[in-house]
Design an enzyme around this catalytic site. Structure first.
Site, short mmCIF file in Angstrom:
data_model
loop_
_atom_site.label_atom_id
_atom_site.label_comp_id
_atom_site.label_asym_id
_atom_site.label_seq_id
_atom_site.Cartn_x
_atom_site.Cartn_y
_atom_site.Cartn_z
N HIS A 29 60.86 -15.36 107.93
CA HIS A 29 60.73 -14.19 108.81
C HIS A 29 60.37 -12.95 108.00
CE1 HIS A 29 62.18 -11.61 112.29
NE2 HIS A 29 62.36 -10.75 111.30
N GLU A 30 61.08 -12.72 106.90
CA GLU A 30 60.80 -11.53 106.09
C GLU A 30 59.43 -11.61 105.44
OE1 GLU A 30 62.70 -9.11 106.59
OE2 GLU A 30 64.30 -10.23 107.57
N HIS A 60 56.80 -10.59 107.88
CA HIS A 60 56.66 -9.13 107.94
C HIS A 60 55.73 -8.64 106.82
CE1 HIS A 60 59.31 -8.01 111.16
NE2 HIS A 60 60.43 -8.39 110.57
N HIS A 68 57.59 -7.83 115.00
CA HIS A 68 58.41 -8.66 115.87
C HIS A 68 57.64 -9.02 117.14
CE1 HIS A 68 61.97 -6.80 113.64
NE2 HIS A 68 61.90 -8.06 113.26
N TYR A 110 63.23 -11.50 118.58
CA TYR A 110 64.67 -11.19 118.54
C TYR A 110 65.43 -12.18 119.39
CZ TYR A 110 64.53 -6.51 116.38
OH TYR A 110 64.41 -5.45 115.54
ZN LIG Z 1 62.32 -8.70 111.35
#
Ligand SMILES: [Zn+2]
Length: 132
Positions: A25-26, A29, A35, A84
């Protein structure tokens, strides 16, 4: 930080976050992805319960228009590693802040198991990689 800073960037993964999917996930980014619920069309797919968000955390639920982020012509993805989970920045532990318009997906959003098929497709499109 989202995207190429031209100088590289360090990713730090804190205690309790050292799971593969969180690292992925990071890294997504850093590779330029926001997101999933930041998409301009997200209100067609999820409901944001603004009055249940911890005060001053509302900015985490902003959406960005197409001139700022691109969906790379992929559909909204409830399974994305970049989505999320329902209880994100919630002030009441039993009340969600984000729910799917199709309730069955409330158990899916926020999954942190692995990249979804569409996450992979976006990576390939963003970097002009062909699927093998
Ligand atoms: Zn995030």
């Amino acid at each position: 930080m989202v995207g190429d800073l031209q100088t590289g960037q360090d990713l730090s993964i804190g205690a309790g976050c050292d799971y593969r999917a969180i690292v992925e996930h990071e890294i997504l980014h850093a590779l330029g992805f926001y997101h999933e619920q930041s998409r301009t069309d997200r209100d067609d797919y999820v409901t944001i319960w603004w009055d249940q968000i911890i005060p001053d955390k509302e900015h985490n639920f902003l959406k960005y228009n197409d001139s700022f982020i691109t969906d790379l012509n992929t559909p909204y993805d409830y399974e994305s590693l970049m989505h999320y989970e329902p209880f994100s920045f919630n002030k009441n532990e039993s009340i969600p802040t984000i729910t799917a318009k199709i309730p069955e997906f409330d158990d899916i959003i926020g999954q942190r198991l692995d990249l979804s098929a569409i996450d992979l497709e976006r990576l390939n499109r963003m970097y002009n990689c062909s699927k093998s």
